[in-house]
Motif scaffolding. Sequence first.
Motif, PDB file in Angstrom:
ATOM      1  N   LEU A 147       0.821  -1.220   0.000  1.00  0.00           N
ATOM      2  CA  LEU A 147       0.000   0.000   0.000  1.00  0.00           C
ATOM      3  C   LEU A 147       0.851   1.263   0.000  1.00  0.00           C
ATOM      4  CD1 LEU A 147      -2.776  -1.100   2.504  1.00  0.00           C
ATOM      5  CD2 LEU A 147      -2.965  -0.867   0.012  1.00  0.00           C
ATOM      6  N   GLY A 148       2.193   1.080   0.018  1.00  0.00           N
ATOM      7  CA  GLY A 148       3.096   2.217  -0.103  1.00  0.00           C
ATOM      8  C   GLY A 148       3.627   2.778   1.200  1.00  0.00           C
ATOM      9  N   GLU A 149       3.458   2.098   2.316  1.00  0.00           N
ATOM     10  CA  GLU A 149       3.937   2.604   3.604  1.00  0.00           C
ATOM     11  C   GLU A 149       5.438   2.320   3.758  1.00  0.00           C
ATOM     12  OE1 GLU A 149       1.690   1.673   7.112  1.00  0.00           O
ATOM     13  OE2 GLU A 149      -0.156   1.522   5.939  1.00  0.00           O
ATOM     14  N   ARG A 150       6.232   3.363   3.792  1.00  0.00           N
ATOM     15  CA  ARG A 150       7.687   3.228   3.901  1.00  0.00           C
ATOM     16  C   ARG A 150       8.115   2.649   5.248  1.00  0.00           C
ATOM     17  NH1 ARG A 150      10.955   6.668   0.248  1.00  0.00           N
ATOM     18  NH2 ARG A 150       9.521   7.502  -1.281  1.00  0.00           N
ATOM     19  N   ASP A 151       7.397   2.992   6.313  1.00  0.00           N
ATOM     20  CA  ASP A 151       7.739   2.473   7.638  1.00  0.00           C
ATOM     21  C   ASP A 151       7.626   0.954   7.676  1.00  0.00           C
ATOM     22  OD1 ASP A 151       8.212   5.032   8.501  1.00  0.00           O
ATOM     23  OD2 ASP A 151       6.269   5.239   9.534  1.00  0.00           O
ATOM     24  N   ALA A 152       6.654   0.422   6.969  1.00  0.00           N
ATOM     25  CA  ALA A 152       6.470  -1.030   6.936  1.00  0.00           C
ATOM     26  C   ALA A 152       7.649  -1.696   6.224  1.00  0.00           C
ATOM     27  CB  ALA A 152       5.158  -1.390   6.241  1.00  0.00           C
ATOM     28  N   LEU A 153       8.132  -1.083   5.146  1.00  0.00           N
ATOM     29  CA  LEU A 153       9.297  -1.624   4.445  1.00  0.00           C
ATOM     30  C   LEU A 153      10.523  -1.585   5.345  1.00  0.00           C
ATOM     31  CD1 LEU A 153      10.588  -2.778   1.892  1.00  0.00           C
ATOM     32  CD2 LEU A 153      11.025  -0.426   1.165  1.00  0.00           C
ATOM     33  N   ALA A 154      10.701  -0.476   6.055  1.00  0.00           N
ATOM     34  CA  ALA A 154      11.838  -0.367   6.967  1.00  0.00           C
ATOM     35  C   ALA A 154      11.764  -1.462   8.047  1.00  0.00           C
ATOM     36  CB  ALA A 154      11.865   1.012   7.608  1.00  0.00           C
ATOM     37  N   GLU A 155      10.584  -1.755   8.523  1.00  0.00           N
ATOM     38  CA  GLU A 155      10.416  -2.802   9.542  1.00  0.00           C
ATOM     39  C   GLU A 155      10.714  -4.188   8.964  1.00  0.00           C
ATOM     40  OE1 GLU A 155       9.883  -4.498  13.163  1.00  0.00           O
ATOM     41  OE2 GLU A 155       9.978  -2.352  12.710  1.00  0.00           O
ATOM     42  N   LEU A 156      10.274  -4.433   7.743  1.00  0.00           N
ATOM     43  CA  LEU A 156      10.597  -5.710   7.087  1.00  0.00           C
ATOM     44  C   LEU A 156      12.108  -5.870   6.945  1.00  0.00           C
ATOM     45  CD1 LEU A 156       8.138  -6.444   4.123  1.00  0.00           C
ATOM     46  CD2 LEU A 156       8.575  -7.835   6.136  1.00  0.00           C
ATOM     47  N   VAL A 157      12.775  -4.828   6.512  1.00  0.00           N
ATOM     48  CA  VAL A 157      14.228  -4.886   6.339  1.00  0.00           C
ATOM     49  C   VAL A 157      14.901  -5.112   7.687  1.00  0.00           C
ATOM     50  CG1 VAL A 157      16.269  -3.577   5.651  1.00  0.00           C
ATOM     51  CG2 VAL A 157      14.226  -3.529   4.219  1.00  0.00           C
ATOM     52  N   ARG A 158      14.455  -4.378   8.733  1.00  0.00           N
ATOM     53  CA  ARG A 158      15.036  -4.572  10.077  1.00  0.00           C
ATOM     54  C   ARG A 158      14.864  -6.008  10.549  1.00  0.00           C
ATOM     55  NH1 ARG A 158      13.388   0.585  11.137  1.00  0.00           N
ATOM     56  NH2 ARG A 158      11.322  -0.020  11.843  1.00  0.00           N
ATOM     57  N   THR A 159      13.716  -6.575  10.276  1.00  0.00           N
ATOM     58  CA  THR A 159      13.413  -7.935  10.733  1.00  0.00           C
ATOM     59  C   THR A 159      14.202  -8.992   9.968  1.00  0.00           C
ATOM     60  OG1 THR A 159      11.174  -7.237  11.322  1.00  0.00           O
ATOM     61  CG2 THR A 159      11.545  -9.609  11.055  1.00  0.00           C
ATOM     62  N   TRP A 160      14.319  -8.820   8.664  1.00  0.00           N
ATOM     63  CA  TRP A 160      14.849  -9.889   7.817  1.00  0.00           C
ATOM     64  C   TRP A 160      16.259  -9.669   7.290  1.00  0.00           C
ATOM     65  CZ3 TRP A 160      13.030 -14.562   7.709  1.00  0.00           C
ATOM     66  CH2 TRP A 160      11.712 -14.755   8.118  1.00  0.00           C
ATOM     67  N   HIS A 161      16.845  -8.495   7.487  1.00  0.00           N
ATOM     68  CA  HIS A 161      18.176  -8.251   6.923  1.00  0.00           C
ATOM     69  C   HIS A 161      19.225  -9.227   7.473  1.00  0.00           C
ATOM     70  CE1 HIS A 161      21.411  -6.129   4.979  1.00  0.00           C
ATOM     71  NE2 HIS A 161      22.090  -6.194   6.109  1.00  0.00           N
TER      72      HIS A 161
END
Length: 178
Positions: A12-26
Amino acid sequence: MSDELLVVRCQLGERDALAELVRTWHKPVWTYVRRMLDAERADDVTQEVWVAVLRGLPRLKESGRFAPWLFTIARRAVADRLRAEYAQPPPETQPQPAGPQGDAFEAALDRAELVGALSALPVRERDVLALFYLEDFSLEDCALICGVPVGTVKSRLNRARRLLSEHLTRKGYGHELA
């Protein structure tokens, strides 16, 4: 927050959600890639994985299957890098300087021996071994990530264990593997 919800929010375009995915899975992605490549290449390939995730996330239909999808991308990125490198002539090796002696030296030798044994495995077997034992994916998820049937994953795991055992036995570690 669940991966599924984060993926939907990303779509849906939420940048915070992408940042959280990256933090979780990086870290899990980098660790997997590192087990297949050296640290310098792992950094580059992991960055390539996240670029591919960013591009492909809008098309991900099953948001609940994010982890296998992510590791499929990582596996393909590793395979692409290895394919490109195998096409190049091998670099010349430099002699290694003498190192420290004692328990630390023995521990380093044991770790180096294990890392050497793992890196000596064929890529397919090393890949499945890393996904199953080191990343804790189920046989089914390993099969999905590798794009092969579950039976193939089982046979590759069996072969990887056997090859690893044979290598370590030849190096004098056999009595501990029985």
